[in-house]
Design a protein around this motif. Structure first.
Motif, PDB file in Angstrom:
ATOM      1  N   GLY A   1       0.870  -1.348  -0.134  1.00  0.00           N
ATOM      2  CA  GLY A   1       0.031   0.033   0.032  1.00  0.00           C
ATOM      3  C   GLY A   1       0.775   1.226   0.077  1.00  0.00           C
ATOM      4  O   GLY A   1       0.279   2.135  -0.033  1.00  0.00           O
ATOM      5  N   LEU A   2       2.013   1.001   0.177  1.00  0.00           N
ATOM      6  CA  LEU A   2       3.121   2.324  -0.031  1.00  0.00           C
ATOM      7  C   LEU A   2       3.185   3.143  -1.573  1.00  0.00           C
ATOM      8  O   LEU A   2       3.028   2.556  -2.451  1.00  0.00           O
ATOM      9  N   VAL A   3       2.874   4.379  -1.279  1.00  0.00           N
ATOM     10  CA  VAL A   3       2.519   5.111  -2.503  1.00  0.00           C
ATOM     11  C   VAL A   3       3.816   6.461  -2.396  1.00  0.00           C
ATOM     12  O   VAL A   3       4.186   6.938  -1.212  1.00  0.00           O
ATOM     13  N   ARG A   4       4.379   6.394  -3.373  1.00  0.00           N
ATOM     14  CA  ARG A   4       5.639   7.484  -3.453  1.00  0.00           C
ATOM     15  C   ARG A   4       5.383   8.193  -4.736  1.00  0.00           C
ATOM     16  O   ARG A   4       5.251   7.979  -5.938  1.00  0.00           O
ATOM     17  N   VAL A   5       5.621   9.588  -4.344  1.00  0.00           N
ATOM     18  CA  VAL A   5       5.262  10.724  -5.362  1.00  0.00           C
ATOM     19  C   VAL A   5       6.313  11.810  -5.519  1.00  0.00           C
ATOM     20  O   VAL A   5       6.819  12.044  -4.272  1.00  0.00           O
ATOM     21  N   ALA A   6       6.918  11.768  -6.574  1.00  0.00           N
ATOM     22  CA  ALA A   6       7.887  13.019  -6.954  1.00  0.00           C
ATOM     23  C   ALA A   6       7.425  13.833  -7.824  1.00  0.00           C
ATOM     24  O   ALA A   6       6.985  13.382  -9.034  1.00  0.00           O
ATOM     25  N   ILE A   7       7.467  15.310  -7.672  1.00  0.00           N
ATOM     26  CA  ILE A   7       7.239  16.229  -8.579  1.00  0.00           C
ATOM     27  C   ILE A   7       8.405  17.108  -8.904  1.00  0.00           C
ATOM     28  O   ILE A   7       9.166  17.780  -8.101  1.00  0.00           O
ATOM     29  N   THR A   8       8.713  17.112 -10.402  1.00  0.00           N
ATOM     30  CA  THR A   8       9.947  17.912 -10.543  1.00  0.00           C
ATOM     31  C   THR A   8       9.415  19.155 -11.405  1.00  0.00           C
ATOM     32  O   THR A   8       8.635  19.045 -12.167  1.00  0.00           O
ATOM     33  N   VAL A   9      10.235  20.157 -11.085  1.00  0.00           N
ATOM     34  CA  VAL A   9       9.878  21.473 -11.949  1.00  0.00           C
ATOM     35  C   VAL A   9      11.386  22.094 -12.614  1.00  0.00           C
ATOM     36  O   VAL A   9      12.154  22.079 -11.641  1.00  0.00           O
ATOM     37  N   ASN A  10      11.333  22.099 -13.765  1.00  0.00           N
ATOM     38  CA  ASN A  10      12.580  22.503 -14.456  1.00  0.00           C
ATOM     39  C   ASN A  10      13.754  21.708 -13.992  1.00  0.00           C
ATOM     40  O   ASN A  10      15.066  22.129 -13.693  1.00  0.00           O
ATOM     41  N   ASP A  11      13.418  20.254 -13.959  1.00  0.00           N
ATOM     42  CA  ASP A  11      14.462  19.087 -13.810  1.00  0.00           C
ATOM     43  C   ASP A  11      14.856  19.200 -12.315  1.00  0.00           C
ATOM     44  O   ASP A  11      16.025  18.517 -12.144  1.00  0.00           O
ATOM     45  N   ARG A  12      14.423  19.843 -11.345  1.00  0.00           N
ATOM     46  CA  ARG A  12      14.645  19.763 -10.006  1.00  0.00           C
ATOM     47  C   ARG A  12      13.297  19.114  -9.167  1.00  0.00           C
ATOM     48  O   ARG A  12      12.320  19.398  -9.489  1.00  0.00           O
ATOM     49  N   ILE A  13      13.774  18.773  -8.079  1.00  0.00           N
ATOM     50  CA  ILE A  13      12.654  18.063  -7.323  1.00  0.00           C
ATOM     51  C   ILE A  13      12.140  19.181  -6.453  1.00  0.00           C
ATOM     52  O   ILE A  13      12.643  19.795  -5.765  1.00  0.00           O
ATOM     53  N   ALA A  14      10.833  19.309  -6.656  1.00  0.00           N
ATOM     54  CA  ALA A  14      10.042  20.469  -6.288  1.00  0.00           C
ATOM     55  C   ALA A  14       9.222  19.810  -5.060  1.00  0.00           C
ATOM     56  O   ALA A  14       8.773  20.659  -4.140  1.00  0.00           O
ATOM     57  N   ALA A  15       8.793  18.508  -5.095  1.00  0.00           N
ATOM     58  CA  ALA A  15       7.992  18.071  -3.970  1.00  0.00           C
ATOM     59  C   ALA A  15       8.258  16.482  -4.036  1.00  0.00           C
ATOM     60  O   ALA A  15       8.360  15.956  -5.071  1.00  0.00           O
ATOM     61  N   LEU A  16       7.965  15.837  -2.616  1.00  0.00           N
ATOM     62  CA  LEU A  16       8.215  14.399  -2.403  1.00  0.00           C
ATOM     63  C   LEU A  16       7.098  14.184  -1.566  1.00  0.00           C
ATOM     64  O   LEU A  16       6.553  14.863  -0.671  1.00  0.00           O
ATOM     65  N   PHE A  17       6.196  13.102  -1.738  1.00  0.00           N
ATOM     66  CA  PHE A  17       5.181  12.870  -0.925  1.00  0.00           C
ATOM     67  C   PHE A  17       5.392  11.173  -0.863  1.00  0.00           C
ATOM     68  O   PHE A  17       5.175  10.347  -1.886  1.00  0.00           O
ATOM     69  N   PHE A  18       5.242  10.788   0.258  1.00  0.00           N
ATOM     70  CA  PHE A  18       4.966   9.155   0.446  1.00  0.00           C
ATOM     71  C   PHE A  18       3.792   8.944   1.412  1.00  0.00           C
ATOM     72  O   PHE A  18       3.344   9.655   2.560  1.00  0.00           O
ATOM     73  N   ALA A  19       2.992   7.967   1.202  1.00  0.00           N
ATOM     74  CA  ALA A  19       1.850   7.607   1.880  1.00  0.00           C
ATOM     75  C   ALA A  19       1.803   6.133   2.245  1.00  0.00           C
ATOM     76  O   ALA A  19       2.388   5.284   1.260  1.00  0.00           O
ATOM     77  N   SER A  20       1.231   5.571   3.196  1.00  0.00           N
ATOM     78  CA  SER A  20       1.139   4.113   3.887  1.00  0.00           C
ATOM     79  C   SER A  20      -0.136   3.946   4.546  1.00  0.00           C
ATOM     80  O   SER A  20      -0.462   4.790   5.272  1.00  0.00           O
ATOM     81  N   PRO A  21      -0.590   2.679   4.586  1.00  0.00           N
ATOM     82  CA  PRO A  21      -1.743   2.469   5.689  1.00  0.00           C
ATOM     83  C   PRO A  21      -1.393   2.470   7.024  1.00  0.00           C
ATOM     84  O   PRO A  21      -1.910   2.555   7.999  1.00  0.00           O
ATOM     85  N   ARG A  22       0.232   2.518   7.107  1.00  0.00           N
ATOM     86  CA  ARG A  22       0.583   2.660   8.515  1.00  0.00           C
ATOM     87  C   ARG A  22       1.563   3.696   8.409  1.00  0.00           C
ATOM     88  O   ARG A  22       2.099   4.286   7.501  1.00  0.00           O
ATOM     89  N   PRO A  23       1.856   4.260   9.594  1.00  0.00           N
ATOM     90  CA  PRO A  23       2.670   5.350   9.979  1.00  0.00           C
ATOM     91  C   PRO A  23       4.107   5.334   9.047  1.00  0.00           C
ATOM     92  O   PRO A  23       4.848   4.187   9.121  1.00  0.00           O
TER      93      PRO A  23
END
Length: 865
Positions: A750-772
């Motif tokens: 259930g682990l979800v990992r999301v990266a958002i890049t703007v102009n080839d640089r990491i603008a945001a990272l997001f991690f989600a899971s059913p557990r902490p």
């Protein structure tokens, strides 16, 4: 070039050397700290930026000029007074005011408007000490000095987590104990805190068990003939009644074992040079004033007061709570420790001010003031330099009460606060480093705060804003051109205190020139005209009641009430101050404890099904909140602890005072913020998340707590049901709407990992899971703004390959618990050795109690062998 000024945080009153580039150092010549600073003081330079500052007056959310804003304020207050009388208006001010600000606000309300409806957030921290002092001494006198802490042979800390709330005083005691190991420290607290690490004896008292404890001590002192009969005969009244009340008290009502009581009583009785330090654990109680007097009784009956190394010592919470008391900052006081109820005092103050009127009775104390807002009695309200929509008990009810007032004006340095969001008019105040004046610390030492930065935008000092409104209301007597002029007037007014036989005397400073005010060195009052200043009161046995004697006060422990739920204790943490208006700007300070939490005993956590890093939902009849679980055996079963710092600006449900509806001390009016009854259960989150972003995130999920980082912001989040689109969820949480998105979703875990890049640089990272979510958060934050490939960033590890340092213990050098454990495993056996290897504790020293606690835990297996 550095400017000598004073720290704006707690009541210790530390001297600071500050420069315009934000360099901050402790002032080695200041007698409060001799160069020491705590983590908050050391980080002051990181809080001076203008992000989020209120830079112009606002009416109904629109920028305007000073004339329009102040004309409106003056008109609304004038109209309310004309239509509904002077008691239809109110001020609510702050222990973070400078004395000059406090003085002018009180002069306007009490001497010109003619009402005493001006109270202060200091009501929440030291009103019970004030009331106890007045009952015992005849006036609000703090007799001790910081030097007494270093000269004592026994220091008793009652309801005071000194290591976190007054760190430099803790450091002074720790240094004294290191120099004189025979110095004994007793810590009386329902919780085991960082301060307990220094103690030779920890008495884990029951909540509100203090009166039973000290009444038992008083009885013991009498029974063992340890009272000073000559002193009592010559200088103390009402001893018999106090002793009779003490004899009727069962000391076991303190919640302590008979053996521990005997140990403490013998220690206290057998040590002449004893200082009893008390703070919020005593004051914030439905019987806080009686607690104070129970402590004072023991010092009075033994004559252990007013002499080097001995005496009761109330330690104030705010930087100028004492200065506010001096100028009548509470609703039941006149300036210069004079009494509203005394017509001679009122007439003398009115004559000195040449004012058109004077208040004739005490005004509304804080809780009653906001109740009057709720029921419509208050028609115009001015809140200055404080955030009661967060800090007051029943915080949501207080917010509704403020919103109910027809006209509310808020003066603050920030454009957005929970309280400011409820106001029709916002006025921009100059902040620390931008304005000048004086503050008085816990030992009655007056120090200068000096400006070293220009006031930004249209910001003005509070005294100047208040005076301008007073003039627009048609009042004469507010033609001040500097804080020095206000200080001189206040110092001259203390002549009345002397005339009426009170303690406050600054007449020796009443002719201070502007240059003399600018260069004023820290000075402890009284400062009489003859220049014969003294550091301690009562050494000669002279008090301020009629007849010159102190009074012992009979005290009775409160009845133990049955409760259905947990007992909630609220307080502070090491690296944050009040509602984070200033400390929240420092990414470094936010790393120590980054989200609101509930400290809960392991067995209680098991009972409600809460595991490590789970969330707890707190609720009462009038509010609720959601907090991270911190499972520890620091508190006794059935008791919870939560810090009060988080606001609606930084969390979605983490302002704990929303759940606090509590009793009040009947004498002082101080709320019992240490003993609210609440329900607690596991918050049924469907998913947990962590995010880091280059944008400022908002706390907009069922559970969310955000803080600043060096690269943007970070946040802990949780939801009650999985979102239909994780990529949209990531964008909404991280506030990054453009750029390229990369996602990994492990269906099995259930682990979800999301990266958002703007102009080839990491603008945001997001991690989600059913557990902490378990990951190296600092490594994730460090990836923001880098050109790390998205798939590598989604691994949640720093590109440098550095190991996870763990939860931050040392804020100054960002040293984590894993790094410290590695040093322990490698052979470090002392706090100094840990510092030599990791740098932890080698700057401000605020983390030393936690380092010592780690060492204690590391030694346990060896002790077992």
């Amino acid at each position: 070039m550095s400017t000598s000024t004073t720290c704006p945080y707690c009541g210790v009153g530390c001297g600071v050397l500050a420069t315009r580039d934000g360099t901050i150092k402790g002032d080695p010549d200041h007698p409060s700290n001799f160069g020491r600073l705590c983590s908050k003081g050391a980080a002051l330079g990181e809080t001076l930026g203008l992000e989020g500052r209120l830079l112009a007056p606002q009416i109904a959310g629109r920028k305007t000029g000073w004339d329009a804003a102040l004309d409106l304020v003056a008109k609304k207050f004038t109209d309310a007074i004309s239509d509904h009388g002077p008691n239809s208006v109110a001020f609510y001010v702050s222990g973070q005011f400078l004395t000059e600000d406090y003085y002018v606000a009180n002069k306007l309300m009490k001497g010109y408007i003619g009402s005493a409806n001006i109270d202060t957030n200091s009501r929440l921290c030291m009103a019970s000490s004030v009331a106890g002092h007045i009952r015992a001494f005849g006036t609000d006198t703090v007799p001790g000095t910081y030097e007494d802490l270093e000269q004592a042979d026994l220091i008793v800390l009652v309801g005071s987590n000194l290591a976190w709330c007054h760190p430099v005083l803790y450091q002074r005691i720790a240094a004294a104990k290191e120099a004189r190991p025979e110095l004994t420290v007793v810590n009386i607290d329902p919780r085991r805190t960082a301060t307990t690490q220094l103690a030779d004896l920890h008495l884990q008292i029951a909540p509100d068990g203090d009166i039973a404890l000290f009444n038992g001590l008083l009885s013991y002192l009498v029974d063992t003939q340890m009272i000073d009969l000559a002193y009592v005969h010559d200088h103390v009244s009402n001893c018999r009644d106090a002793v009779l009340a003490a004899r009727a008290t069962d000391p076991l009502g303190s919640g302590l074992r008979a053996q521990d009581l005997r140990t403490f009583y013998r220690l206290w009785a057998g040590t002449e040079k004893v200082v009893t330090v008390f703070s919020q654990g005593v004051n914030q109680s439905r019987c806080g004033t009686d607690k104070v007097n129970a402590i004072l009784n023991c010092h009075l009956v033994t004559g252990r007061i007013g002499k080097p190394g001995m005496g009761p010592f109330s330690v104030t919470g705010q930087p100028n709570a004492m200065g506010g008391r001096e100028v009548g900052g509470l609703a039941n006081m006149l300036a210069c420790h004079l009494d509203i109820a005394n017509p001679d005092h009122r007439m003398a103050v009115q004559n000195a001010w040449q004012s058109p009127t004077i208040c004739t009775r005490p005004g509304l104390k804080a809780v009653d003031l906001f109740q009057a807002c709720a029921d419509g009695r208050i028609k115009a309200l001015w809140i200055m330099s404080t955030n009661p929509a967060v800090s007051m008990p029943d915080a949501d009810g207080v917010a509704r009460a403020i919103a109910n007032v027809p006209f509310t004006v808020v003066t603050d340095i920030m454009a957005r606060t929970d309280t400011g969001d409820l106001a029709g008019v916002l006025l921009p105040a100059a902040g620390w480093g931008e304005k000048s004046g004086t503050v008085t610390n816990s030992e009655r030492r007056i120090s200068r705060q000096r400006a070293f930065l220009p006031a930004p935008g249209m910001a003005r000092p509070d005294w100047d804003i208040i005076s301008d409104v007073a003039r627009r209301m048609g009042f004469q007597g507010f033609e001040y051109d500097s804080p020095a002029a206000i200080f001189r007037e206040y110092a001259r007014l203390t002549e009345l205190s002397v005339t009426f036989g009170k303690d406050l005397d600054l007449t020796g400073l009443s002719d201070l020139s502007d240059d003399g005010y600018e260069t004023l060195a820290p000075v402890q009052w009284p400062v009489p005209r003859d220049g014969m200043a003294r550091g301690r009161f009562f050494g000669n046995g002279q008090y301020f009641h009629t007849g010159g004697k102190a009074r012992m006060i009979p005290t009775v422990p409160p009845q133990v009430e049955t409760r259905d739920g947990f007992l909630l204790n609220t307080g502070r943490i090491r690296d944050q101050w009040h509602t984070m208006t200033r400390t929240g700007k420092s990414p470094r300070l936010s790393r120590h404890l980054a989200e609101p939490y509930i400290e809960i005993h392991p067995l209680d956590a098991a009972d409600i099904g809460v595991g490590p890093a789970d969330l707890i939902q707190l609720s009462s009849s009038h509010g609720r909140g959601v907090f991270r679980a911190l499972i520890a055996d620091k508190a006794q079963r059935g008791q919870l602890f939560a810090p009060m710092h988080w606001t609606r600006q930084r969390s979605s449900a983490g302002w704990v005072n929303a759940s606090v509806l509590c009793g009040r001390d009947p004498v002082s009016g101080q709320p019992a913020l240490k003993s609210a009854v609440v329900q607690a259960k596991r918050f049924a989150a469907a998913w947990y998340g962590f995010a880091a972003s280059a944008a400022p995130m908002q706390p907009n999920r069922p559970y969310a707590a955000v803080s600043l980082t060096d690269t943007g912001s970070r946040g802990e989040v949780a939801g009650i049901k999985p979102p239909p689109d994780w990529e949209a969820e990531a964008r909404a949480i991280t506030a990054i709407s453009d750029g390229t998105i990369s996602t990994l979703h492990d269906a099995g875990s259930g682990l979800v990992r999301v990266a958002i890049t703007v102009n080839d640089r990491i603008a945001a990272l997001f991690f989600a899971s059913p557990r902490p979510v378990a990951l190296n958060r600092d490594a994730v934050v460090a990836l923001i703004g880098t050109d790390t490939p998205p798939l590598q960033a989604l691994a949640g590890r720093s590109g440098s390959g550095r190991a996870d340092a763990g939860a931050v213990i040392c804020s100054c050098f960002s040293v984590g618990i894993n790094t410290l454990r590695e040093a322990l495993a490698a052979g470090a056996t002392s706090v100094e050795a840990l510092g030599a290897v990791t740098c932890a504790g080698t700057n401000c020293g605020s983390c030393k109690p936690e380092l010592a606690a780690l060492l204690s835990v590391a030694r346990l297996p060896m002790a077992a062998e």
